[in-house]
Design an enzyme around this catalytic site. Structure first.
Site, PDB file in Angstrom:
ATOM      1  N   SER A   1       9.469 -31.255  15.604  1.00  0.00           N
ATOM      2  CA  SER A   1       9.244 -31.787  16.948  1.00  0.00           C
ATOM      3  C   SER A   1      10.087 -31.062  17.997  1.00  0.00           C
ATOM      4  O   SER A   1      10.855 -30.149  17.692  1.00  0.00           O
ATOM      5  CB  SER A   1       9.545 -33.286  16.969  1.00  0.00           C
ATOM      6  OG  SER A   1       8.566 -34.000  16.242  1.00  0.00           O
ATOM      7  N   HIS A   2       9.955 -31.497  19.232  1.00  0.00           N
ATOM      8  CA  HIS A   2      10.562 -30.841  20.388  1.00  0.00           C
ATOM      9  C   HIS A   2      12.068 -30.674  20.246  1.00  0.00           C
ATOM     10  O   HIS A   2      12.767 -31.491  19.636  1.00  0.00           O
ATOM     11  CB  HIS A   2      10.270 -31.673  21.651  1.00  0.00           C
ATOM     12  CG  HIS A   2      10.871 -33.047  21.593  1.00  0.00           C
ATOM     13  ND1 HIS A   2      12.145 -33.321  22.032  1.00  0.00           N
ATOM     14  CD2 HIS A   2      10.378 -34.218  21.112  1.00  0.00           C
ATOM     15  CE1 HIS A   2      12.415 -34.603  21.857  1.00  0.00           C
ATOM     16  NE2 HIS A   2      11.354 -35.174  21.291  1.00  0.00           N
ATOM     17  N   ASP A   3      12.574 -29.585  20.813  1.00  0.00           N
ATOM     18  CA  ASP A   3      14.015 -29.359  20.994  1.00  0.00           C
ATOM     19  C   ASP A   3      14.802 -29.274  19.689  1.00  0.00           C
ATOM     20  O   ASP A   3      16.006 -29.554  19.667  1.00  0.00           O
ATOM     21  CB  ASP A   3      14.616 -30.454  21.891  1.00  0.00           C
ATOM     22  CG  ASP A   3      13.992 -30.466  23.270  1.00  0.00           C
ATOM     23  OD1 ASP A   3      14.224 -29.513  24.040  1.00  0.00           O
ATOM     24  OD2 ASP A   3      13.235 -31.420  23.564  1.00  0.00           O
TER      25      ASP A   3
END
Length: 203
Positions: free
Chosen positions: A127-129
């Site tokens: 997922s993000h980041d």
């Protein structure tokens, strides 16, 4: 130009299939397996490591992270392309290091940094980041939620779930740590530790 797949086992054959079904086979028209002996049976020609040429493109298709480290240390005069399945989803706003393989139906979301010689296997989700270090192995069906850092050499077993961190404090899987099959990780894991279970605890 030839593309040499180091390892003729299961990961090697999966990588061959990814390359054959993508536009990579138009760039690399000569596909070859590389093994230590050069004697394995395989659907494409097999050579031994000493027959590699300077400037060859190589992907290290070995599921074992330490084995990928060893090969990369020996092979310094070759290039390492990124191998991404046509069915994988990788954000244009994320970075992927050389020698990494992203398998069918895997996904890498926005603002991720993926290191070198990483394997992100089938149906795994980053997922993000997230920050993924070098030589990390992410097995099939792993769910890695946002703001997670997985340090160099860590192994994440199939079906594991890693809880999200946050912008102020990432959840960290330490260097060379192992997360067991189906484990649910709710807090950071120390370098070199092995965690299993729900919630994941050190074994």
């Amino acid at each position: 130009m030839r593309l040499c797949i180091y390892g003729a086992g299961g990961m090697g054959r999966e990588t061959l299939d990814i390359i054959r079904s993508s536009s990579l086979h138009e760039t690399y028209t000569d596909l070859i397996f590389v093994t230590s002996s050069g004697q394995e049976e395989a659907p494409i020609p097999v050579i031994c490591e000493r027959n590699l040429r300077a400037g060859d493109a190589v992907v290290i298709a070995l599921g074992d992270g330490p084995a990928r480290v060893s090969v990369s240390q020996r092979l310094r005069d070759v290039t390492y392309p990124v191998i991404i399945s046509k069915s994988a989803l990788v954000s244009a706003f994320s970075a992927v290091g050389p020698g990494t393989v992203i398998c069918p139906f895997a996904s890498v979301s926005i603002d991720c940094i993926i290191g070198s010689y990483v394997i992100i296997n089938c149906h795994a989700q980053v997922s993000h980041d997230c920050h993924i270090g070098d030589f990390v192995t992410i097995s099939p069906h792993v769910s890695c939620n946002g703001w997670v850092e997985i340090q160099d050499g860590a192994f994440i077993g199939a079906g594991a779930v890693i809880r999200n961190g946050n912008p102020n404090e990432r959840l960290v899987i330490g260097k060379n740590a192992t997360v067991g099959l189906g484990a649910v990780v709710t807090r950071s894991v120390e370098p070199g530790a092995t965690v299993v279970g729900l919630p994941a605890r050190q074994s």
